[in-house]
Enzyme design. Sequence first.
Site, PDB file in Angstrom:
ATOM      1  N   LYS A 126      -3.238 -11.391  -4.733  1.00 13.03           N
ATOM      2  CA  LYS A 126      -2.388 -10.361  -4.120  1.00 13.03           C
ATOM      3  C   LYS A 126      -0.953 -10.660  -4.482  1.00 13.03           C
ATOM      4  O   LYS A 126      -0.599 -11.821  -4.704  1.00 13.03           O
ATOM      5  CB  LYS A 126      -2.533 -10.403  -2.597  1.00 13.03           C
ATOM      6  CG  LYS A 126      -2.078  -9.133  -1.919  1.00 13.03           C
ATOM      7  CD  LYS A 126      -3.210  -8.127  -1.857  1.00 13.03           C
ATOM      8  CE  LYS A 126      -2.784  -6.785  -1.347  1.00 13.03           C
ATOM      9  NZ  LYS A 126      -3.951  -5.904  -1.134  1.00 13.03           N
ATOM     10  N   ASP A 166      -1.104  -1.104  -3.433  1.00  7.43           N
ATOM     11  CA  ASP A 166      -1.320  -1.355  -2.002  1.00  7.43           C
ATOM     12  C   ASP A 166      -0.185  -0.603  -1.300  1.00  7.43           C
ATOM     13  O   ASP A 166       0.342   0.360  -1.893  1.00  7.43           O
ATOM     14  CB  ASP A 166      -1.273  -2.875  -1.714  1.00  7.43           C
ATOM     15  CG  ASP A 166      -1.783  -3.226  -0.316  1.00  7.43           C
ATOM     16  OD1 ASP A 166      -3.009  -3.279  -0.122  1.00  7.43           O
ATOM     17  OD2 ASP A 166      -0.960  -3.433   0.605  1.00  7.43           O
TER      18      ASP A 166
HETATM   19  P1  NDP Z   1       0.469   3.655   1.532  1.00  8.12           P
HETATM   20  O1  NDP Z   1       1.756   3.018   1.204  1.00  8.12           O
HETATM   21  O2  NDP Z   1      -0.039   4.761   0.701  1.00  8.12           O
HETATM   22  O3  NDP Z   1       0.482   4.161   3.030  1.00  8.12           O
HETATM   23  C1  NDP Z   1       0.721   3.296   4.083  1.00  8.12           C
HETATM   24  C2  NDP Z   1       0.716   4.087   5.383  1.00  8.12           C
HETATM   25  O4  NDP Z   1       0.749   3.158   6.477  1.00  8.12           O
HETATM   26  C3  NDP Z   1       1.944   4.957   5.525  1.00  8.12           C
HETATM   27  O5  NDP Z   1       1.624   6.055   6.326  1.00  8.12           O
HETATM   28  C4  NDP Z   1       2.919   4.024   6.233  1.00  8.12           C
HETATM   29  O6  NDP Z   1       3.929   4.654   6.976  1.00  8.12           O
HETATM   30  C5  NDP Z   1       1.981   3.291   7.185  1.00  8.12           C
HETATM   31  N1  NDP Z   1       2.524   1.976   7.474  1.00  8.12           N
HETATM   32  C6  NDP Z   1       2.864   1.007   6.599  1.00  8.12           C
HETATM   33  N2  NDP Z   1       3.385  -0.047   7.227  1.00  8.12           N
HETATM   34  C7  NDP Z   1       3.374   0.259   8.530  1.00  8.12           C
HETATM   35  C8  NDP Z   1       3.785  -0.423   9.694  1.00  8.12           C
HETATM   36  N3  NDP Z   1       4.317  -1.648   9.624  1.00  8.12           N
HETATM   37  N4  NDP Z   1       3.614   0.200  10.898  1.00  8.12           N
HETATM   38  C9  NDP Z   1       3.091   1.443  10.950  1.00  8.12           C
HETATM   39  N5  NDP Z   1       2.688   2.152   9.890  1.00  8.12           N
HETATM   40  C10 NDP Z   1       2.831   1.563   8.709  1.00  8.12           C
HETATM   41  O7  NDP Z   1      -0.579   2.448   1.565  1.00  8.12           O
HETATM   42  P2  NDP Z   1      -2.173   2.494   1.483  1.00  8.12           P
HETATM   43  O8  NDP Z   1      -2.695   3.721   2.123  1.00  8.12           O
HETATM   44  O9  NDP Z   1      -2.562   2.169   0.105  1.00  8.12           O
HETATM   45  O10 NDP Z   1      -2.545   1.220   2.372  1.00  8.12           O
HETATM   46  C11 NDP Z   1      -2.853   1.306   3.764  1.00  8.12           C
HETATM   47  C12 NDP Z   1      -3.659   0.104   4.188  1.00  8.12           C
HETATM   48  O11 NDP Z   1      -4.877   0.051   3.427  1.00  8.12           O
HETATM   49  C13 NDP Z   1      -2.987  -1.261   3.949  1.00  8.12           C
HETATM   50  O12 NDP Z   1      -3.397  -2.143   4.971  1.00  8.12           O
HETATM   51  C14 NDP Z   1      -3.588  -1.711   2.619  1.00  8.12           C
HETATM   52  O13 NDP Z   1      -3.543  -3.117   2.485  1.00  8.12           O
HETATM   53  C15 NDP Z   1      -4.999  -1.204   2.786  1.00  8.12           C
HETATM   54  N6  NDP Z   1      -5.783  -1.038   1.567  1.00  8.12           N
HETATM   55  C16 NDP Z   1      -5.332  -0.251   0.544  1.00  8.12           C
HETATM   56  C17 NDP Z   1      -6.108  -0.084  -0.582  1.00  8.12           C
HETATM   57  C18 NDP Z   1      -5.711   0.813  -1.692  1.00  8.12           C
HETATM   58  O14 NDP Z   1      -6.504   0.964  -2.622  1.00  8.12           O
HETATM   59  N7  NDP Z   1      -4.541   1.422  -1.671  1.00  8.12           N
HETATM   60  C19 NDP Z   1      -7.390  -0.791  -0.734  1.00  8.12           C
HETATM   61  C20 NDP Z   1      -7.808  -1.522   0.432  1.00  8.12           C
HETATM   62  C21 NDP Z   1      -7.008  -1.645   1.513  1.00  8.12           C
HETATM   63  P3  NDP Z   1       5.443   4.673   6.406  1.00  8.12           P
HETATM   64  O15 NDP Z   1       5.409   5.657   5.297  1.00  8.12           O
HETATM   65  O16 NDP Z   1       6.280   5.058   7.566  1.00  8.12           O
HETATM   66  O17 NDP Z   1       5.733   3.278   5.939  1.00  8.12           O
HETATM   67  O1  2IT Z   2      -6.510  -4.426  -0.499  1.00 10.24           O
HETATM   68  C1  2IT Z   2      -7.068  -3.999  -1.534  1.00 10.24           C
HETATM   69  O2  2IT Z   2      -8.273  -4.162  -1.744  1.00 10.24           O
HETATM   70  C2  2IT Z   2      -6.255  -3.226  -2.484  1.00 10.24           C
HETATM   71  N1  2IT Z   2      -5.080  -2.987  -2.229  1.00 10.24           N
HETATM   72  C3  2IT Z   2      -6.854  -2.759  -3.775  1.00 10.24           C
HETATM   73  C4  2IT Z   2      -6.884  -3.858  -4.769  1.00 10.24           C
HETATM   74  C5  2IT Z   2      -7.322  -3.473  -6.162  1.00 10.24           C
HETATM   75  O3  2IT Z   2      -7.246  -4.364  -7.024  1.00 10.24           O
HETATM   76  O4  2IT Z   2      -7.735  -2.348  -6.398  1.00 10.24           O
END
Ligand code: NDP
Ligand code: 2IT
Length: 445
Positions: A126, A166
Site C-alpha cells: 500500500k 484508493d
Molecule cells: P474515494 O476517494 O472514491 O471516495 C471516498 C469516499 O469516502 C468519499 O465520499 C469521501 O468523502 C469519503 N471519506 C473519505 N475519508 C473520509 C473520512 N475521513 N470521513 C468520512 N468520509 C470520508 O475512495 P474509494 O471509494 O475508492 O474508497 C473508499 C473505501 O474503500 C476506502 O476505505 C478504501 O480503502 C476502500 N477500498 C477501495 C477500493 C478501490 O478499488 N477503490 C478497493 C477496496 C477497498 P470526501 O469526498 O468528503 O473526502
Molecule cells: O484496498 C484495496 O484493495 C484497493 N484499494 C485496491 C487495490 C488494487 O490493487 O486494486
Amino acid sequence: MYKTVDAFMETVIAKNPAQDEFHQAVQEVVESIWDYLQDNPHYMHTKILDRIVEPERVVMFRVPWRDDQGTVQVNRGYRVEFNSAIGPYKGGLRFHPSVSLGILKFLGFEQIFKNSLTTLPMGGGKGGSDFDPKGKSENEVMSFCQSFMTELNRHIGPVTDVPAGDIGVGGREIGYLFGQYKRIRNEFTGVLTGKGLNWGGSLIRPEATGYGCVYFADEMLKTRGDSFKGKTVAVSGSGNVAQFATEKVIELGGKVVTLSDSSGSIYDPEGIDTNKLKWVMDLKNIRRGRIKEYTDQFGGEYWEGKRPWGAKCDVALPSATQNEINKEDAETLVKNNCFCVAEGANMPSDPDAIEVFVKNKILFGPGKAANAGGVAVSGLEMSQNSMLMAWNRDEVDAKLKSIMTCIHQACEKYGKEGSYINYVKGANIAGFIKVADSMIDQGVV
Ligand code: NDP
Ligand code: 2IT
C-alpha cells in the site's frame, strides 16, 4: 514464544509506537487465528507472526511540486512493500491529508490477507501521500502525480510492485501516474491497475469493488435463504466504492437510502434510483462537489456532520473509510433490525462494533473478504496486460462473481461456529494459511 495475544501485541505496540490503526488491524487478525496457531505450532516455531507483521520494505520520500501560484509545496510519499510471499506487492495508493505510515501499514497488512483470499498470485502493499486533492486544480493534481511518480518509479514494476487507486486516487490520477512512469522508464507495461480502457485497463475494474461487495453480501444473504430484493440498504461514502455498490444494489432490486461524504450524510427514503445515481456520479467524479447538494436537487434530508447509521435499514454497506462505525452506531443498526453488514471500505467497523455484530449473530463480512473484488479485478487486469489481450465485460464480471463466491466459501470453511459463520475468523484464517505456508516453503526470508 508468546503465550497470549496480549503478550504478542505488547511487542508489536512497543516496536511500532503511535500506529494505532496498524495495531488494530494486527490485533484483529491475531485474535482470530490464535486458536488455529495453537493447533498448528509449526507457525509459531518458524516465527511467522513476528515476520508477517514486519514489512519487507518501506519507502518514504519527499514529493515537491509547484501550485498554481508558483509556490513550492512539499508532501510526503510512501510505499509499504509488506509481503511478497505469494506474488508481487499489490495494493492501492491513497491521497488524503490523514495518510501516515501507521495508516498505510494497517492497509498494507490487511491487503496481504485480502489478496491471498482472491485466489490470485498477489502479495500485499500500500502507498500514498498526505496530499489533499480536494480543491486542487487539474494542473496541480497532475504536477503532484508527476513528482510522486518521479521517485516512486524506481521502486515499482509489473513483476515487482503494482499500485492502483484508493481514497483520492481514481482514473484521473492513475492516468497522470502512468504517463509519468512511461516517460521516465520508456516502457509500456502493466505497472499500475485501474488504467483507462484505451491504454491497458480492464473492463469492470472501476465497478469491481462495489459490485464485488454486493456479490459477497448476496452470498451472505443466500445462507439465510434471502436476497437483496426489497431490502433497504444504507451505504456510506459517495466515491468509487459507494457509487458502484449502489448501482449493483439497485440492479438486484434493493433500495439504497443513504450516501455520505466527510461533511455529512443524505437520507432519501424514496431510494436513490438510477437517474439520481447518475447525477451523484457527475457531482462527485466530474464537478467534485459535496453530497449535501443532493438534497437541493432531489429532496430528502441532509444530516450535517453525521454518518448514515441512524437510518433504518436491513443491510449496511460502509464504503467510506476506517473506523466509521463505532459501538453506538453498531447498536443503533442492530436495534433498527439491520441484519447484514458488508464492508466496502477497509476496516470501517471498529473492534467494539464488530463485537456487537458478532454477539448479535448478524451477517458480518469484513473488508478483506467483502471488498476484495477491486484488487481481484486488478489481478485480472495484470493477467490481461501480460497476455496483451482484453476480456469482454461479461467475462470479467463472471470471473469477479466466481472469485467472490470462492472467498465466501473459504470464509465458511474456516469460520463456521455451529450454525453461525464468523466471517472475520474465516477470512483471517483462510487468508493467513496460504501466505504463511508460502513463507515457510521459501525459508527464513
Ligand atoms: P474515494 O476517494 O472514491 O471516495 C471516498 C469516499 O469516502 C468519499 O465520499 C469521501 O468523502 C469519503 N471519506 C473519505 N475519508 C473520509 C473520512 N475521513 N470521513 C468520512 N468520509 C470520508 O475512495 P474509494 O471509494 O475508492 O474508497 C473508499 C473505501 O474503500 C476506502 O476505505 C478504501 O480503502 C476502500 N477500498 C477501495 C477500493 C478501490 O478499488 N477503490 C478497493 C477496496 C477497498 P470526501 O469526498 O468528503 O473526502
Ligand atoms: O484496498 C484495496 O484493495 C484497493 N484499494 C485496491 C487495490 C488494487 O490493487 O486494486
